[in-house]
Design a protein around this motif. Structure first.
Motif, short mmCIF file in Angstrom:
data_model
loop_
_atom_site.label_atom_id
_atom_site.label_comp_id
_atom_site.label_asym_id
_atom_site.label_seq_id
_atom_site.Cartn_x
_atom_site.Cartn_y
_atom_site.Cartn_z
N GLY A 80 0.66 -1.34 -0.02
CA GLY A 80 -0.04 0.05 0.03
C GLY A 80 0.85 1.25 0.09
N GLY A 81 2.10 1.36 -0.63
CA GLY A 81 3.05 2.42 -0.58
C GLY A 81 2.88 3.39 -1.69
N ASP A 128 -6.72 -3.85 -4.44
CA ASP A 128 -7.32 -3.67 -5.84
C ASP A 128 -8.43 -2.78 -5.66
N ARG A 129 -8.93 -2.27 -4.58
CA ARG A 129 -9.90 -1.15 -4.39
C ARG A 129 -9.24 -0.04 -3.95
N VAL A 134 -3.69 4.62 -5.62
CA VAL A 134 -2.59 4.21 -5.08
C VAL A 134 -2.17 2.95 -6.23
N VAL A 135 -3.09 2.29 -6.90
CA VAL A 135 -2.75 1.33 -7.71
C VAL A 135 -2.34 1.87 -9.04
N GLY A 142 -10.13 -7.40 -3.05
CA GLY A 142 -11.01 -7.06 -1.97
C GLY A 142 -10.35 -6.23 -0.90
N ALA A 143 -9.04 -5.57 -1.16
CA ALA A 143 -8.31 -4.99 -0.16
C ALA A 143 -8.51 -3.36 -0.26
N THR A 144 -8.51 -2.69 0.57
CA THR A 144 -8.38 -1.18 0.40
C THR A 144 -6.86 -0.86 0.69
#
Length: 444
Positions: free
Chosen positions: A358-359, A381-382, A386-387, A409-411
Motif C-alpha cells: 500500500g505504498g 485492488d480497491r 494508489v494502484v 478486495g483490499a483497500t
C-alpha cells in the motif's frame, strides 16, 4: 457439477479426504505446475512436508493436449500404445517429442529444486497430488517415479478426475489408493471444475517450494523461538528505538519502514513480521521518527529524511557481529515505501530486496530508475488511486526486477478479512526468494 474456487480451495477440500495421513511418515508431492498449489494446501492442512515430482506429458504431435504417454525423473516412461497407433505416430516422431520433453523436464528439475536434494521417500507414503486428471497418463508416471524412489505406499489424490480414469487407475498397479473429491462420469476438462483456473507459472512453483523448504529448514533446526530484543539505532544526532528478532541461523534481516513513528508498535507490522520470522527471516521493526518529530506531519512526507534513517539502520546492522553478513531487505508501507525505494536507489545501497505494501513509490520518483534491488509492489485492488501510482512507478523501475500484485478486495490499509495475511504471504515469498538464496549481500 463439482466446482472449486481455485487450486487452494481444491487442496483444502482434498485434505479433508486425506485426514488419515496426518501424523504418518508421508510426503506430499505436487505435480508441476498446477498440482503444486493444490499440494501446498494439502501439506499445510495435514502438517506434512512438501516436494515436487516432475513429469512431462508426451502430447500427440497434431493434438499436444492429448497425452500419448509421459516421462518422469530417473528415466521413467509410460506410453499409451493404443493411442499412439490410432494417432499414427511413428517411432521417429515419438522419439522427437520425448527428446524435447526430456530437455524441459531436466530444466524444470533444476529450476524447482535449486540445488536442494529431493525429499527422501524411502519407506514413506508418497501422496501424489495434481489439480485434476483427464487421461491419467501423467499420474501413472508420477506413481512409477515414486515407487522407484523407494516409497512404501503410493496415494494418488486429486480434486477432480474423469470417472473412467479413476476406475482404470484403481484397477492398475501404479497407485495403492486413488482419492478424488469428485469423479463425474461426464467429464470434459479439468478447468471446467474451477472458477479460477489461471495457469500456474514456473516462478510461482519455485516460490511455493522455497517457502516449504524454509519452513522445513527451521523445523529441522529445532530452534527455540527468539523473542527478540529492544535496540537503539543511532541515526546521526538522533537515537531511534527498534525491536530486532533474529531466528537462529537467519542469514537475512528485513527492516520495516513506515512514515509515522508507529512502526515498532503497529499490530499490522507485528503480524507481518511474524510471518517473515516463520519463514526464517530476521526482522527489525523501528520507528523512523522520534515521538517529537512525529508531531510535525511534514516529517512523514520527508522522504529523504526517512531514507536516511533506513540507511543508518542498514549501516548499524552491518556493524553488528550477528548481522554483519546478513542480506538486507526493506518492507515499506505508505510513505515508508517511498523512503525504502529512495534508499534502495542510492549508488552505494546494500539492500537486496524491497517490498512495498500500500505504498507511495511515486514519492521516490527521481530515484526509481536507479533501484537495482528486486522490488514487489503490493496494493489492494480497491485502492484505485494508489494502484495507478504504483503502475506508473513500476514503469520507471527499469534497472531491477519488479512485480505488481493486487490483493483482491483490499483497500489502502488492508483492513478487510484475510487481506493483510495474503499481503504478508506475498512479502514472505519475495524475501525468501531474494534474501535466503546464496549470493552477494548487495547488488553489483
Amino acid at each position: 457439477m463439482i466446482r472449486f474456487t481455485d487450486r487452494v480451495d481444491a487442496g483444502t477440500q482434498l485434505a479433508e479426504r486425506l485426514e488419515s495421513l496426518r501424523g504418518q511418515e508421508a510426503v506430499v508431492l505436487g505435480l508441476p505446475r498446477g498440482g503444486v498449489p493444490v499440494a501446498a494446501a494439502v501439506a499445510a492442512a495435514l502438517d506434512l512436508p512438501l516436494d515436487v515430482i516432475v513429469v512431462r506429458k508426451l502430447g500427440v504431435p497434431a493434438q499436444p493436449e492429448l497425452a500419448m504417454g509421459a516421462i518422469g525423473e530417473d528415466g521413467v516412461r509410460f506410453l499409451n500404445t493404443a493411442l499412439i497407433e490410432r494417432a499414427g505416430v511413428s517411432p521417429a516422431r515419438l522419439d522427437a517429442v520425448e527428446r524435447l520433453e526430456r530437455a524441459v523436464l531436466d530444466k524444470r528439475v533444476s529450476r524447482f529444486r535449486r540445488g536442494r536434494p529431493r525429499l527422501d521417500l524411502s519407506r514413506k507414503v508418497a501422496v501424489i497430488v495434481d489439480d485434476g486428471i483427464a487421461t491419467g497418463a501423467t499420474a501413472r508416471v508420477a506413481c512409477r517415479v515414486a515407487r522407484r524412489l523407494g516409497a512404501a505406499r503410493v496415494v494418488l489424490a486429486v480434486p477432480v478426475a474423469a470417472a473412467a480414469s479413476v476406475r482404470e487407475l484403481r484397477a492398475g498397479t501404479e497407485a495403492d489408493e486413488v482419492v478424488a473429491v469428485g469423479a463425474p462420469e461426464s467429464f470434459s476438462a479439468v478447468g471446467a471444475h474451477y472458477e479460477d483456473f489461471r495457469p500456474t507459472t514456473d516462478d510461482e512453483v519455485a516460490v511455493i517450494l522455497d517457502r516449504a523448504w524454509a519452513s522445513a529448514h527451521r523445523s529441522a533446526a529445532a530452534r527455540t523461538p527468539d523473542p527478540g530484543e529492544d535496540v537503539v539505532v543511532p541515526a546521526g544526532a538522533r537515537s531511534l528505538e527498534g525491536h530486532l528478532t533474529l531466528p537462529t541461523g537467519s542469514t537475512a534481516v528485513v527492516v520495516f519502514a513506515h512514515g509515522s513513528g508507529s512502526s515498532r508498535h503497529s499490530p499490522r507490522n507485528q503480524d507481518v513480521a511474524r510471518v517473515l520470522e516463520d519463514a526464517g527471516l530476521g526482522t527489525l521493526l523501528m520507528d523512523l521518527l522520534t515521538p517529537e518529530e512525529e508531531f510535525d506531519r511534514a516529517n512523514v512526507f520527508d522522504i529523504e529524511l526517512l531514507a536516511g534513517r533506513l540507511t543508518a539502520a542498514t549501516r548499524w546492522l552491518t556493524g553488528r557481529p550477528d548481522t554483519a553478513e546478513a542480506r538486507i531487505g526493506y518492507f515499506g508501507a505508505s510513505t515508508g515505501a517511498g523512503a525504502a525505494l529512495w534508499a534502495a536507489g542510492a549508488p552505494d545501497s546494500q539492500v537486496a530486496a524491497v517490498v512495498s505494501r500500500g505504498g507511495r513509490p511515486d514519492l521516490a520518483a527521481r530515484r526509481l530508475g536507479s533501484v537495482r534491488a528486486p522490488t514487489l509492489l503490493i496494493v489492494g485492488d480497491r485502492d484505485d488511486v494508489v494502484v495507478e501510482l504504483n503502475r506508473e512507478a513500476q514503469a520507471l523501475m527499469t534497472q531491477c526486477e519488479s512485480r505488481l500484485v493486487l490483493v483482491h478486495g483490499a483497500t489502502h490499509l488492508f483492513e478487510e478479512s484475510g487481506t493483510l495475511t495474503e499481503a504478508a504471504g506475498h512479502a514472505s515469498d519475495w524475501f525468501v526468494r531474494h534474501l535466503l538464496r546464496p549470493g552477494p549481500a548487495a547488488p553489483p
